[in-house]
Motif scaffolding. Structure first.
Motif, PDB file in Angstrom:
ATOM      1  N   VAL A  58     -57.811  12.991  10.038  1.00  0.00           N
ATOM      2  CA  VAL A  58     -57.783  12.599  10.262  1.00  0.00           C
ATOM      3  C   VAL A  58     -57.726  11.945   8.306  1.00  0.00           C
ATOM      4  O   VAL A  58     -57.174  11.022   7.488  1.00  0.00           O
ATOM      5  CB  VAL A  58     -59.185  11.035  10.075  1.00  0.00           C
ATOM      6  CG1 VAL A  58     -59.259  10.144   9.775  1.00  0.00           C
ATOM      7  CG2 VAL A  58     -59.192  11.070  12.086  1.00  0.00           C
ATOM      8  N   LEU A  59     -58.561  12.769   7.858  1.00  0.00           N
ATOM      9  CA  LEU A  59     -58.801  12.702   6.082  1.00  0.00           C
ATOM     10  C   LEU A  59     -57.593  13.434   5.993  1.00  0.00           C
ATOM     11  O   LEU A  59     -57.218  12.229   4.409  1.00  0.00           O
ATOM     12  CB  LEU A  59     -59.288  13.745   5.357  1.00  0.00           C
ATOM     13  CG  LEU A  59     -61.202  13.580   5.394  1.00  0.00           C
ATOM     14  CD1 LEU A  59     -61.794  14.925   4.839  1.00  0.00           C
ATOM     15  CD2 LEU A  59     -61.417  12.400   4.843  1.00  0.00           C
ATOM     16  N   HIS A  60     -56.806  13.876   5.818  1.00  0.00           N
ATOM     17  CA  HIS A  60     -55.369  13.831   5.346  1.00  0.00           C
ATOM     18  C   HIS A  60     -54.202  13.090   5.880  1.00  0.00           C
ATOM     19  O   HIS A  60     -53.466  12.132   4.913  1.00  0.00           O
ATOM     20  CB  HIS A  60     -54.416  15.529   6.502  1.00  0.00           C
ATOM     21  CG  HIS A  60     -53.159  15.752   5.761  1.00  0.00           C
ATOM     22  ND1 HIS A  60     -52.710  16.150   4.657  1.00  0.00           N
ATOM     23  CD2 HIS A  60     -52.015  15.875   6.871  1.00  0.00           C
ATOM     24  CE1 HIS A  60     -51.466  16.270   4.886  1.00  0.00           C
ATOM     25  NE2 HIS A  60     -51.187  15.650   5.944  1.00  0.00           N
ATOM     26  N   ALA A  61     -54.169  12.595   6.927  1.00  0.00           N
ATOM     27  CA  ALA A  61     -53.968  11.055   6.789  1.00  0.00           C
ATOM     28  C   ALA A  61     -53.833   9.702   6.074  1.00  0.00           C
ATOM     29  O   ALA A  61     -52.810   8.646   5.526  1.00  0.00           O
ATOM     30  CB  ALA A  61     -53.923  10.854   8.331  1.00  0.00           C
ATOM     31  N   ARG A  81     -39.378   7.321   9.063  1.00  0.00           N
ATOM     32  CA  ARG A  81     -37.887   7.360   9.143  1.00  0.00           C
ATOM     33  C   ARG A  81     -37.086   8.892   8.242  1.00  0.00           C
ATOM     34  O   ARG A  81     -36.353   8.950   9.363  1.00  0.00           O
ATOM     35  CB  ARG A  81     -37.021   6.205   8.830  1.00  0.00           C
ATOM     36  CG  ARG A  81     -37.474   4.919  10.201  1.00  0.00           C
ATOM     37  CD  ARG A  81     -36.152   3.860  10.166  1.00  0.00           C
ATOM     38  NE  ARG A  81     -36.881   2.893   9.386  1.00  0.00           N
ATOM     39  CZ  ARG A  81     -37.379   2.578   8.841  1.00  0.00           C
ATOM     40  NH1 ARG A  81     -38.739   2.310   9.857  1.00  0.00           N
ATOM     41  NH2 ARG A  81     -37.806   1.802   7.876  1.00  0.00           N
ATOM     42  N   THR A  82     -37.142   8.784   7.688  1.00  0.00           N
ATOM     43  CA  THR A  82     -36.013   8.929   6.393  1.00  0.00           C
ATOM     44  C   THR A  82     -36.565  11.028   6.302  1.00  0.00           C
ATOM     45  O   THR A  82     -35.575  11.643   6.244  1.00  0.00           O
ATOM     46  CB  THR A  82     -36.378   9.230   4.737  1.00  0.00           C
ATOM     47  OG1 THR A  82     -37.938   8.525   4.266  1.00  0.00           O
ATOM     48  CG2 THR A  82     -36.154   7.788   5.292  1.00  0.00           C
ATOM     49  N   ARG A  83     -37.539  11.096   6.672  1.00  0.00           N
ATOM     50  CA  ARG A  83     -38.187  12.679   6.047  1.00  0.00           C
ATOM     51  C   ARG A  83     -38.786  13.560   7.193  1.00  0.00           C
ATOM     52  O   ARG A  83     -39.750  13.260   8.087  1.00  0.00           O
ATOM     53  CB  ARG A  83     -39.512  13.166   4.879  1.00  0.00           C
ATOM     54  CG  ARG A  83     -39.369  12.295   4.022  1.00  0.00           C
ATOM     55  CD  ARG A  83     -39.534  12.531   2.241  1.00  0.00           C
ATOM     56  NE  ARG A  83     -40.225  11.938   2.477  1.00  0.00           N
ATOM     57  CZ  ARG A  83     -41.479  12.173   1.414  1.00  0.00           C
ATOM     58  NH1 ARG A  83     -41.501  13.770   0.689  1.00  0.00           N
ATOM     59  NH2 ARG A  83     -42.007  11.440   0.458  1.00  0.00           N
ATOM     60  N   PRO A  84     -38.191  14.235   8.164  1.00  0.00           N
ATOM     61  CA  PRO A  84     -38.137  14.839   9.388  1.00  0.00           C
ATOM     62  C   PRO A  84     -40.090  15.313   9.971  1.00  0.00           C
ATOM     63  O   PRO A  84     -40.272  15.232  10.919  1.00  0.00           O
ATOM     64  CB  PRO A  84     -36.856  15.701  10.076  1.00  0.00           C
ATOM     65  CG  PRO A  84     -36.172  15.251   8.561  1.00  0.00           C
ATOM     66  CD  PRO A  84     -36.530  14.399   8.038  1.00  0.00           C
ATOM     67  N   PHE A  85     -40.277  15.943   8.498  1.00  0.00           N
ATOM     68  CA  PHE A  85     -41.571  16.385   8.654  1.00  0.00           C
ATOM     69  C   PHE A  85     -42.374  15.859   9.163  1.00  0.00           C
ATOM     70  O   PHE A  85     -43.488  16.433   9.034  1.00  0.00           O
ATOM     71  CB  PHE A  85     -42.006  17.835   7.606  1.00  0.00           C
ATOM     72  CG  PHE A  85     -41.992  17.004   6.057  1.00  0.00           C
ATOM     73  CD1 PHE A  85     -42.881  16.425   5.257  1.00  0.00           C
ATOM     74  CD2 PHE A  85     -40.767  16.975   5.138  1.00  0.00           C
ATOM     75  CE1 PHE A  85     -42.850  16.045   4.172  1.00  0.00           C
ATOM     76  CE2 PHE A  85     -40.628  16.200   3.979  1.00  0.00           C
ATOM     77  CZ  PHE A  85     -42.387  15.878   3.536  1.00  0.00           C
ATOM     78  N   ILE A  86     -42.935  14.747   7.818  1.00  0.00           N
ATOM     79  CA  ILE A  86     -43.440  13.446   8.820  1.00  0.00           C
ATOM     80  C   ILE A  86     -43.595  13.054   9.415  1.00  0.00           C
ATOM     81  O   ILE A  86     -44.605  12.917  10.086  1.00  0.00           O
ATOM     82  CB  ILE A  86     -43.501  12.270   7.033  1.00  0.00           C
ATOM     83  CG1 ILE A  86     -43.544  12.542   5.380  1.00  0.00           C
ATOM     84  CG2 ILE A  86     -44.294  11.582   7.708  1.00  0.00           C
ATOM     85  CD1 ILE A  86     -43.405  11.842   4.810  1.00  0.00           C
ATOM     86  N   LEU A  87     -42.506  13.139  10.012  1.00  0.00           N
ATOM     87  CA  LEU A  87     -42.278  13.013  11.806  1.00  0.00           C
ATOM     88  C   LEU A  87     -43.439  13.836  12.510  1.00  0.00           C
ATOM     89  O   LEU A  87     -44.046  12.650  13.293  1.00  0.00           O
ATOM     90  CB  LEU A  87     -40.803  12.202  11.922  1.00  0.00           C
ATOM     91  CG  LEU A  87     -40.143  12.034  13.431  1.00  0.00           C
ATOM     92  CD1 LEU A  87     -41.303  10.665  13.473  1.00  0.00           C
ATOM     93  CD2 LEU A  87     -38.852  12.238  13.985  1.00  0.00           C
ATOM     94  N   VAL A  88     -42.759  14.234  12.113  1.00  0.00           N
ATOM     95  CA  VAL A  88     -43.493  15.684  13.382  1.00  0.00           C
ATOM     96  C   VAL A  88     -44.905  15.493  13.086  1.00  0.00           C
ATOM     97  O   VAL A  88     -45.893  15.627  13.798  1.00  0.00           O
ATOM     98  CB  VAL A  88     -43.273  17.302  12.671  1.00  0.00           C
ATOM     99  CG1 VAL A  88     -43.954  18.520  13.963  1.00  0.00           C
ATOM    100  CG2 VAL A  88     -41.928  17.530  13.520  1.00  0.00           C
ATOM    101  N   GLY A  89     -45.742  15.101  11.416  1.00  0.00           N
ATOM    102  CA  GLY A  89     -47.239  14.927  11.135  1.00  0.00           C
ATOM    103  C   GLY A  89     -47.869  13.527  12.222  1.00  0.00           C
ATOM    104  O   GLY A  89     -49.031  14.220  12.895  1.00  0.00           O
ATOM    105  N   VAL A  90     -46.441  12.950  12.139  1.00  0.00           N
ATOM    106  CA  VAL A  90     -47.362  11.508  13.024  1.00  0.00           C
ATOM    107  C   VAL A  90     -47.669  11.955  14.245  1.00  0.00           C
ATOM    108  O   VAL A  90     -47.996  11.042  15.414  1.00  0.00           O
ATOM    109  CB  VAL A  90     -46.066  10.385  12.421  1.00  0.00           C
ATOM    110  CG1 VAL A  90     -46.236   9.037  12.782  1.00  0.00           C
ATOM    111  CG2 VAL A  90     -46.109  10.057  10.757  1.00  0.00           C
ATOM    112  N   LEU A  91     -46.140  12.704  14.511  1.00  0.00           N
ATOM    113  CA  LEU A  91     -46.446  12.531  16.797  1.00  0.00           C
ATOM    114  C   LEU A  91     -47.318  13.607  16.466  1.00  0.00           C
ATOM    115  O   LEU A  91     -48.190  13.505  17.621  1.00  0.00           O
ATOM    116  CB  LEU A  91     -44.833  13.746  16.665  1.00  0.00           C
ATOM    117  CG  LEU A  91     -44.053  12.363  16.886  1.00  0.00           C
ATOM    118  CD1 LEU A  91     -42.520  13.319  16.949  1.00  0.00           C
ATOM    119  CD2 LEU A  91     -43.991  11.452  17.905  1.00  0.00           C
TER     120      LEU A  91
END
Length: 91
Positions: A58-61, A81-91
């Motif tokens: 939660v602190l990281h997000a 949408r544009t950066r896949p590693f952030i999408l993985v982190g959000v999921l």
């Protein structure tokens, strides 16, 4: 101590993410260790570590949303949408 570099927000976000992953690996390693050593008391320790993982995630997000994106929902959605590693982190 002036060791955060040119972008202190990035250093904070990265450090929080690194500690989240380290604690997650520790939490996931406790169950096999508990089974191998036959110590059921480690289950309580796993819950504590799991809460620390959640806290650091939660602190990281929040550090990402506040310091990097300025709490702009459109910018965060575009970044996801544009950066896949952030999408993985959000999921």
């Amino acid at each position: 101590t002036n060791t955060l570099g040119a972008n202190p927000a990035e250093a904070l976000i990265r450090a929080l993410g690194d500690w989240t992953l380290r604690l997650l690996c520790l939490a996931l390693a406790i169950t096999p260790l508990r089974v191998l050593t036959r110590t059921p008391a480690l289950a309580r320790f796993r819950r504590l570590v799991g809460l620390f993982v959640f806290f650091y995630a939660v602190l990281h997000a929040m550090a990402y949303a506040v310091f990097d994106m300025g709490l702009e929902a459109a910018d965060i959605a575009d970044d996801v949408r544009t950066r896949p590693f952030i999408l993985v982190g959000v999921l």
